[in-house]
Design a protein around this motif. Structure first.
Motif, PDB file in Angstrom:
ATOM      1  N   LYS A   1       0.728  -1.315  -0.043  1.00  0.00           N
ATOM      2  CA  LYS A   1      -0.177   0.073   0.015  1.00  0.00           C
ATOM      3  C   LYS A   1       0.753   1.541  -0.038  1.00  0.00           C
ATOM      4  CE  LYS A   1      -0.496  -1.010   4.970  1.00  0.00           C
ATOM      5  NZ  LYS A   1      -1.055  -0.739   6.170  1.00  0.00           N
ATOM      6  N   LEU A   2       1.884   1.309  -0.737  1.00  0.00           N
ATOM      7  CA  LEU A   2       2.761   2.154  -0.949  1.00  0.00           C
ATOM      8  C   LEU A   2       2.316   3.438  -1.387  1.00  0.00           C
ATOM      9  CD1 LEU A   2       5.716   3.191  -0.131  1.00  0.00           C
ATOM     10  CD2 LEU A   2       6.368   2.156  -2.286  1.00  0.00           C
ATOM     11  N   THR A   3       2.479   4.654  -0.649  1.00  0.00           N
ATOM     12  CA  THR A   3       1.972   6.066  -1.132  1.00  0.00           C
ATOM     13  C   THR A   3       3.209   7.190  -1.068  1.00  0.00           C
ATOM     14  OG1 THR A   3      -0.288   5.813  -0.456  1.00  0.00           O
ATOM     15  CG2 THR A   3       0.416   8.090  -0.791  1.00  0.00           C
ATOM     16  N   LEU A   4       3.572   7.704  -2.278  1.00  0.00           N
ATOM     17  CA  LEU A   4       4.564   8.336  -2.143  1.00  0.00           C
ATOM     18  C   LEU A   4       4.484  10.000  -2.021  1.00  0.00           C
ATOM     19  CD1 LEU A   4       6.732   6.697  -4.771  1.00  0.00           C
ATOM     20  CD2 LEU A   4       7.248   6.445  -2.490  1.00  0.00           C
ATOM     21  N   TYR A   5       5.160  10.757  -1.592  1.00  0.00           N
ATOM     22  CA  TYR A   5       4.939  12.276  -1.547  1.00  0.00           C
ATOM     23  C   TYR A   5       5.823  12.842  -2.435  1.00  0.00           C
ATOM     24  CZ  TYR A   5       1.410  11.597   1.871  1.00  0.00           C
ATOM     25  OH  TYR A   5       0.037  11.246   2.612  1.00  0.00           O
ATOM     26  N   LEU A   6       5.353  13.887  -3.363  1.00  0.00           N
ATOM     27  CA  LEU A   6       6.383  14.916  -3.998  1.00  0.00           C
ATOM     28  C   LEU A   6       6.298  16.116  -3.016  1.00  0.00           C
ATOM     29  CD1 LEU A   6       7.780  15.005  -6.594  1.00  0.00           C
ATOM     30  CD2 LEU A   6       5.807  16.244  -7.578  1.00  0.00           C
ATOM     31  N   LYS A   7       7.584  16.046  -2.485  1.00  0.00           N
ATOM     32  CA  LYS A   7       7.554  17.130  -1.384  1.00  0.00           C
ATOM     33  C   LYS A   7       7.585  18.338  -1.833  1.00  0.00           C
ATOM     34  CE  LYS A   7       7.797  17.363   3.180  1.00  0.00           C
ATOM     35  NZ  LYS A   7       6.751  17.051   4.092  1.00  0.00           N
ATOM     36  N   ASN A   8       6.914  19.378  -1.178  1.00  0.00           N
ATOM     37  CA  ASN A   8       6.781  20.793  -2.054  1.00  0.00           C
ATOM     38  C   ASN A   8       6.725  20.858  -3.447  1.00  0.00           C
ATOM     39  OD1 ASN A   8       7.435  21.744   0.753  1.00  0.00           O
ATOM     40  ND2 ASN A   8       9.605  21.633   0.219  1.00  0.00           N
ATOM     41  N   GLY A   9       5.710  19.929  -3.868  1.00  0.00           N
ATOM     42  CA  GLY A   9       5.637  19.685  -5.317  1.00  0.00           C
ATOM     43  C   GLY A   9       4.337  19.857  -5.750  1.00  0.00           C
ATOM     44  N   ALA A  10       3.460  20.759  -5.017  1.00  0.00           N
ATOM     45  CA  ALA A  10       1.949  20.928  -5.409  1.00  0.00           C
ATOM     46  C   ALA A  10       1.987  21.713  -6.428  1.00  0.00           C
ATOM     47  CB  ALA A  10       1.275  21.636  -4.174  1.00  0.00           C
ATOM     48  N   ASP A  11       2.681  22.529  -6.774  1.00  0.00           N
ATOM     49  CA  ASP A  11       2.585  23.460  -8.127  1.00  0.00           C
ATOM     50  C   ASP A  11       3.514  23.413  -9.178  1.00  0.00           C
ATOM     51  OD1 ASP A  11       1.454  25.682  -5.615  1.00  0.00           O
ATOM     52  OD2 ASP A  11       0.234  24.767  -7.056  1.00  0.00           O
ATOM     53  N   CYS A  12       4.917  22.520  -8.994  1.00  0.00           N
ATOM     54  CA  CYS A  12       5.754  22.482 -10.081  1.00  0.00           C
ATOM     55  C   CYS A  12       5.248  21.384 -11.150  1.00  0.00           C
ATOM     56  CB  CYS A  12       7.156  22.265  -9.274  1.00  0.00           C
ATOM     57  SG  CYS A  12       7.085  20.741  -8.220  1.00  0.00           S
ATOM     58  N   PRO A  13       5.729  21.748 -12.276  1.00  0.00           N
ATOM     59  CA  PRO A  13       5.183  20.619 -13.232  1.00  0.00           C
ATOM     60  C   PRO A  13       6.026  19.543 -13.205  1.00  0.00           C
ATOM     61  CG  PRO A  13       6.634  22.338 -14.125  1.00  0.00           C
ATOM     62  CD  PRO A  13       6.548  22.722 -12.752  1.00  0.00           C
ATOM     63  N   CYS A  14       5.356  18.337 -13.548  1.00  0.00           N
ATOM     64  CA  CYS A  14       6.207  16.968 -13.619  1.00  0.00           C
ATOM     65  C   CYS A  14       5.192  16.334 -14.709  1.00  0.00           C
ATOM     66  CB  CYS A  14       5.957  16.244 -12.279  1.00  0.00           C
ATOM     67  SG  CYS A  14       6.825  14.647 -12.202  1.00  0.00           S
ATOM     68  N   THR A  15       6.033  15.958 -15.916  1.00  0.00           N
ATOM     69  CA  THR A  15       5.252  15.374 -17.013  1.00  0.00           C
ATOM     70  C   THR A  15       5.048  13.907 -16.625  1.00  0.00           C
ATOM     71  OG1 THR A  15       7.421  15.158 -17.962  1.00  0.00           O
ATOM     72  CG2 THR A  15       6.258  17.038 -18.710  1.00  0.00           C
ATOM     73  N   GLN A  16       6.016  13.402 -15.873  1.00  0.00           N
ATOM     74  CA  GLN A  16       5.971  11.969 -15.573  1.00  0.00           C
ATOM     75  C   GLN A  16       4.417  11.861 -14.960  1.00  0.00           C
ATOM     76  OE1 GLN A  16       8.549  13.616 -15.196  1.00  0.00           O
ATOM     77  NE2 GLN A  16      10.454  12.397 -15.053  1.00  0.00           N
ATOM     78  N   LEU A  17       4.062  12.560 -14.055  1.00  0.00           N
ATOM     79  CA  LEU A  17       2.761  12.309 -12.961  1.00  0.00           C
ATOM     80  C   LEU A  17       1.606  12.571 -13.515  1.00  0.00           C
ATOM     81  CD1 LEU A  17       3.948  13.817  -9.524  1.00  0.00           C
ATOM     82  CD2 LEU A  17       3.899  11.381 -10.480  1.00  0.00           C
ATOM     83  N   ASP A  18       1.825  13.311 -14.987  1.00  0.00           N
ATOM     84  CA  ASP A  18       0.453  13.684 -15.713  1.00  0.00           C
ATOM     85  C   ASP A  18       0.386  12.730 -16.505  1.00  0.00           C
ATOM     86  OD1 ASP A  18       1.733  17.144 -16.290  1.00  0.00           O
ATOM     87  OD2 ASP A  18       0.467  16.162 -14.563  1.00  0.00           O
ATOM     88  N   ASN A  19       1.218  11.494 -16.849  1.00  0.00           N
ATOM     89  CA  ASN A  19       0.951  10.347 -17.820  1.00  0.00           C
ATOM     90  C   ASN A  19       0.806   9.169 -16.910  1.00  0.00           C
ATOM     91  OD1 ASN A  19       0.923   8.761 -19.915  1.00  0.00           O
ATOM     92  ND2 ASN A  19       2.318  10.057 -20.937  1.00  0.00           N
TER      93      ASN A  19
END
Lengths: 296, 352
Positions: free
Chosen positions: A227-245
């Protein structure tokens, strides 16, 4: 902690009026722990943090009290990924002035301004990976006079952009050295797909699909893996193309900080990419620097 | 190299002429040895050794360079530790000593303790640094470290240092022949043991942060010795509170007991002496006092290096000295330093 008091000097103008200096000088000296003075040694080719720094010999023990070259290499290894981020032009100069200091009669420390520039440019990047600015790089302890190391073109350098737009864990170059460095700096690595991405305060919460393959187990336990959940720290607003796909399969790296699992790297699992293929093959035989080797 | 007399006849001659005892710190004369000891024949020519020390030299030739280094350390550290005192360890070169160290004074108590600590300290450090192939790192502690901590590094080998150090430095006091009074031997052995105990107390835990990116998430720890100068400062404190003793029957044997306090034995961490010291104010060759005339003093200090105390109330003379020193130094990339020269006048004070 040592400080550098200003030295009051008086020149003799009239011989009949000699004056007494009231100043005091606290000069930096060799660390107290060593009976012998440091030795001047070549910077080894596998001290990758300091390749191309601008000089070829260093003092051992260094200014961080690393006593053997094995210790220097092991501790310097975890800083190599930061160099790839290009968060400040003085990053390598600051780190190597301590890890691989220039051979002089007495130690030359980095200037406080150099340290502050690198800290201001790079500490947001480090925070994204869950690392605070370390005590060994506290800027207040470094000198402010001319007897210190600054960036060579310091006066002409314009203010660099310290905040790259892409999320740091998503901004890794598709290159073998970079991926392997981040692999070593991470605690675990898995092959999987993304199920859901959600904003949570300043972070982005990444839920992974059930089907996973472990590339590097590290400190991760099997029950946590499910049940692994990962956090992108301080990443609420910066772009990340990998997470969009979410349709792609990814190589995902992370580490545990307190009770959270932080995302430290994400690469598309792209078998058609030659560099990625080479990296996965190399990964099977690649050995990360181990702490046991520090005192060989 | 000039050949010295064998130790026994010299000691006997000294005894007959001066009614003084053969002292156990004559090996400190090794500090003046320029020769590298790599042949057993060299052991015969070394100054200040008794026969059993020469024998140890022949059977542990590798150890001698470390012992020579220890003798140099004793002189350097002693003179630095006592810079601010009237007695400032000027006479520590052997093999013939002045009465300040020949007689069983408080000063000799300090030197015996420091010498015993220094030889064991230097040997232990030589094990760690790899200079001595006869030994290696000290043992890893048996206790399980806390989470985030781990044993590593190279612990100072204090056990080997104490073993070989005491074997060498205590050898003169353990000679069976009656070449010195029993009271003096007891005193010297006791003070040497005080020095070694100070060394044992100086074995402390040292740690380094070895976590990722310089963090302290993982700490590597080992047992290391404090520097010899820290041990010397500790022994100086004991010197200042040393106890005068007498040789008195206790039960079936004569033992050293405090002179003014009848009711307690000598403590094991307490320096002892048999002869009171002079005040070291005036020059007195019979007592080994150089006096403080022409000694530099500190006008603004209120400690033992103040002009009032250092000069024993005789007053002091100011004088000025012009010194040239480097100033406005600048580091240039990469990699050199340039400095300017600055004239400076300093005022100093010397005792009348």
């Amino acid at each position: 902690m040592k400080s550098l008091a200003s030295l009051s000097l008086w020149r003799i103008i009239i011989l009949i009026l000699p004056l007494v200096s009231l100043g005091q000088t606290f000069e930096y000296g060799w660390p107290d722990n060593y009976d012998k003075p440091p030795q001047c040694v070549d910077i080894p080719v596998d001290l990758r943090l300091c390749q191309g720094v601008g000089y070829h010999q260093m003092l051992l023990p260094n200014l961080l009290e690393h006593e053997s070259m094995a210790e220097v290499k092991q501790q310097a290894g975890s800083w190599v990924p930061l160099l790839h981020k290009n968060c400040d032009p003085g990053t390598q100069l600051l780190l190597c002035s301590l890890f691989a200091p220039v051979c002089m009669e007495r130690p030359i420390y980095p200037c406080r301004r150099l340290c502050e520039n690198v800290r201001d440019g790079c500490s947001p990047i480090m925070a994204a990976f869950g690392f605070p600015w370390p005590h060994i790089l506290t800027c207040d302890k470094f000198p402010q006079d001319d007897m210190c190391i600054n960036t060579p073109n310091d006066t002409s350098t314009s203010e660099p952009n310290g905040h790259p737009p892409v999320c740091p864990p998503c901004d890794n170059e598709m290159k073998m050295d970079v991926i392997l460095d981040h692999m070593c700096a991470s605690e675990f690595a898995i092959k999987t797909k993304i199920q859901e991405v959600k904003r949570e305060n300043m972070d982005r919460k990444v839920t992974l699909q059930k089907k996973k393959r472990t590339i590097k187990m590290g400190t991760l336990k099997k029950k946590d893996l499910k049940k692994l959940t990962l956090y992108l720290k301080n990443g609420a607003d910066c772009p990340c193309t990998q997470l969009d796909n979410t349709r792609n399969t990814y190589l995902i790296m992370g580490r545990k900080v307190d009770k959270q699992y932080l995302l430290t790297g994400i690469h598309k699992w792209d078998k058609s990419n030659r560099e990625f293929k080479k990296t996965m093959k190399k990964l099977k035989s690649h050995k990360c620097p181990a702490y046991e080797n520090v005192f060989k | 190299m000039k050949r010295t007399f064998p130790s026994l006849p010299l000691c006997l001659l000294t005894f007959l002429l001066l009614s003084q005892q053969c002292t156990g710190i004559r090996w400190l004369a090794l500090s003046q040895t320029a020769q590298h000891i790599n042949k057993t024949q060299h052991c015969k020519t070394l100054p200040g050794l008794v026969s059993s020390q020469a024998q140890l030299c022949r059977s542990n030739l590798e150890l001698m360079q470390t012992i020579i280094q220890a003798a140099r350390e004793v002189k350097k550290v002693c003179q630095k530790t006592f810079t601010d005192m009237r007695w400032n360890c000027s006479s520590i070169d052997g093999p013939k000593f002045l009465p300040d160290l020949e007689r069983g004074t408080r000063e000799s108590a300090f030197v015996y303790a420091l010498s015993a600590a220094a030889i064991s300290h230097t040997i232990a450090r030589a094990c760690t640094s790899g200079d001595l192939r006869l030994c290696s790192c000290g043992p890893i502690p048996g206790e399980i470290p806390e989470p985030g901590y781990r044993w590593g590094g190279c612990a100072d080998n204090i056990h080997y240092g104490l073993l070989m150090g005491s074997k060498f430095s205590d050898a003169p006091m353990k000679m069976k022949k009656k070449s010195g009074s029993h009271a003096n031997k007891l005193m010297h052995l006791h003070n040497s043991e005080v020095g070694r105990q100070a060394l044992r107390d100086a074995l402390v835990m040292k740690c380094k942060c070895h976590g990722v990116s310089g963090s302290c998430s993982i700490r590597t720890c080992w047992r290391g010795l404090l520097d010899l100068k820290d041990i010397a400062i500790d022994l100086k404190t004991k010197y200042l509170s040393a106890t005068k003793v007498v040789h008195r029957p206790m039960g079936t044997r004569k033992q050293l007991v405090p002179k003014d306090i009848d009711i307690r034995p000598v403590r094991e961490n307490e320096l002892v002496y048999l002869q009171s010291s002079p005040d070291y104010c005036m020059k007195n060759d019979k007592l080994g006092s150089f006096g403080t005339q022409d000694r530099q003093c500190n006008k603004t200090s209120s400690g033992s290096d103040s002009c009032d105390l250092m000069c024993c109330g005789r007053g002091y003379n100011p004088y000025t000295e012009r010194v040239v020193e480097r100033c406005h130094c600048k580091y240039h990339w990469c990699c050199y330093v340039t400095c300017k020269k600055c004239d400076k006048t300093v005022e100093k004070y010397v005792c009348k």
